[in-house]
Scaffold this motif. Structure first.
Motif, short mmCIF file in Angstrom:
data_model
loop_
_atom_site.label_atom_id
_atom_site.label_comp_id
_atom_site.label_asym_id
_atom_site.label_seq_id
_atom_site.Cartn_x
_atom_site.Cartn_y
_atom_site.Cartn_z
N ASN A 144 0.83 -1.21 0.00
CA ASN A 144 0.00 0.00 0.00
C ASN A 144 0.87 1.26 0.00
O ASN A 144 0.63 2.21 0.75
N LEU A 145 1.88 1.27 -0.86
CA LEU A 145 2.84 2.37 -0.87
C LEU A 145 2.24 3.71 -1.26
O LEU A 145 2.79 4.75 -0.93
N GLU A 146 1.14 3.67 -1.98
CA GLU A 146 0.55 4.92 -2.44
C GLU A 146 -0.61 5.38 -1.55
O GLU A 146 -1.44 6.17 -1.94
N SER A 147 -0.62 4.89 -0.31
CA SER A 147 -1.64 5.31 0.66
C SER A 147 -1.39 6.75 1.09
O SER A 147 -0.34 7.34 0.82
N GLU A 148 -2.34 7.31 1.83
CA GLU A 148 -2.19 8.69 2.33
C GLU A 148 -0.97 8.80 3.24
O GLU A 148 -0.22 9.77 3.17
N ALA A 149 -0.72 7.79 4.07
CA ALA A 149 0.44 7.82 4.97
C ALA A 149 1.74 7.82 4.18
O ALA A 149 2.69 8.55 4.50
N SER A 150 1.79 7.01 3.13
CA SER A 150 2.99 6.97 2.30
C SER A 150 3.20 8.29 1.58
O SER A 150 4.32 8.79 1.49
N GLN A 151 2.13 8.87 1.08
CA GLN A 151 2.24 10.15 0.40
C GLN A 151 2.71 11.24 1.37
O GLN A 151 3.44 12.15 0.98
N ALA A 152 2.33 11.13 2.63
CA ALA A 152 2.79 12.10 3.63
C ALA A 152 4.31 12.03 3.79
O ALA A 152 4.98 13.05 3.93
N HIS A 153 4.86 10.81 3.75
CA HIS A 153 6.32 10.65 3.81
C HIS A 153 6.98 11.38 2.64
O HIS A 153 8.01 12.01 2.79
N ILE A 154 6.37 11.28 1.47
CA ILE A 154 6.94 11.93 0.29
C ILE A 154 6.89 13.44 0.44
O ILE A 154 7.87 14.13 0.14
N ARG A 155 5.79 13.97 0.96
CA ARG A 155 5.65 15.42 1.08
C ARG A 155 6.70 16.02 2.01
O ARG A 155 7.16 17.13 1.80
N VAL A 156 7.09 15.29 3.05
CA VAL A 156 8.07 15.83 3.98
C VAL A 156 9.48 15.33 3.67
O VAL A 156 10.42 15.63 4.38
N ALA A 157 9.62 14.59 2.55
CA ALA A 157 10.93 14.07 2.14
C ALA A 157 11.62 13.35 3.29
O ALA A 157 12.73 13.67 3.70
N ARG A 158 10.94 12.34 3.87
CA ARG A 158 11.47 11.63 5.02
C ARG A 158 12.88 11.10 4.75
O ARG A 158 13.13 10.45 3.76
N PRO A 159 13.83 11.39 5.64
CA PRO A 159 15.21 10.94 5.42
C PRO A 159 15.39 9.48 5.83
O PRO A 159 14.47 8.82 6.29
N CYS A 160 16.62 9.00 5.69
CA CYS A 160 16.95 7.65 6.16
C CYS A 160 16.85 7.60 7.68
O CYS A 160 16.71 8.62 8.35
N SER A 161 16.93 6.40 8.23
CA SER A 161 16.76 6.20 9.67
C SER A 161 17.66 7.12 10.47
O SER A 161 18.85 7.23 10.22
N GLU A 162 17.07 7.79 11.45
CA GLU A 162 17.84 8.67 12.33
C GLU A 162 18.44 7.91 13.49
O GLU A 162 19.46 8.29 14.04
N VAL A 163 17.79 6.82 13.90
CA VAL A 163 18.24 6.08 15.07
C VAL A 163 19.15 4.94 14.64
O VAL A 163 18.84 4.19 13.72
N SER A 164 20.29 4.82 15.31
CA SER A 164 21.22 3.74 15.00
C SER A 164 21.38 2.86 16.22
O SER A 164 21.61 3.34 17.32
N GLU A 165 21.23 1.57 16.03
CA GLU A 165 21.42 0.59 17.09
C GLU A 165 22.17 -0.59 16.50
O GLU A 165 22.17 -0.77 15.28
#
Length: 199
Positions: free
Chosen positions: A135-156
């Motif tokens: 469901n990559l083209e869902s509203e939640a996925s589109q929200a990630h695109i709008r804010v240009a979500r970066p790679c993972s911030e947390v490293s473990e």
């Protein structure tokens, strides 16, 4: 070789304009002296190959991707929705086979894991299409695109394990889809999740 299999490899292009940061060192194979270098150039230094090209642009739009030729295979290792959607769209335009490897988080609370999938334009709109399956083209996925979500911030430590596992899953799929096995019997996704424990 089956009809969806990648053709003989004649050229490899490292394509990543992202810059190495110190936080990348604990989960990727870069070295401290490569901090500040683009990931494509650093990967080229670590794994030089005959016929290698370095492309540092990080987007997948039609005009910025002349290096990726019609009918090529694209192996991607990003963990954001935007790049996956754009790569799949480019696959449909240029008849590409796409292999994706990334760490992922299980929705059921198991923790972080390794996931890889294979896509060919023949899969478009079916349950084998990641846009449909995840469901990559869902509203939640589109929200990630709008804010240009970066790679993972947390490293473990588990993140490094998950990245390594994702690369292995991707290599397994590449090997299978490059074989003579009938495509109807081949897996198109492979995921393994690990329960995370605090140190």
């Amino acid at each position: 070789m089956n009809q969806n299999a990648p053709d003989h490899i004649r050229q490899i292009t490292y394509w990543d304009g992202d810059v190495i940061e110190e936080r990348n060192l604990e989960r990727q194979l870069f070295t401290p002296d490569q901090v500040g270098m683009t990931k494509s150039r650093a990967a080229g230094e670590l794994f030089p190959m005959e016929g290698m090209l370095l492309a540092t642009r990080g987007d997948f739009n039609t005009h910025a991707s002349p290096e990726i030729k019609e009918g090529s295979s694209l192996i991607m290792a990003t963990d954001n929705v935007e790049s996956r959607i754009l790569a799949l769209d480019m696959a449909d335009r240029k008849n590409l086979a796409v292999l994706s490897a990334a760490n992922a988080t299980a929705d059921d609370g198991l923790g972080i894991g390794s996931t890889a999938w294979y896509y060919h334009p023949d899969f478009f709109g079916s349950h084998k299409d990641p846009r449909v399956r995840h469901n990559l083209e869902s509203e939640a996925s589109q929200a990630h695109i709008r804010v240009a979500r970066p790679c993972s911030e947390v490293s473990e430590p588990q993140t490094a394990l998950a990245n390594n596992g994702a690369a292995q899953r991707c290599l397994e799929l590449l090997t299978l889809w490059s074989s003579d096995v009938d495509p109807q019997y081949l897996p198109f996704e492979h995921s393994i999740f690990y329960k995370q424990e605090a140190a």
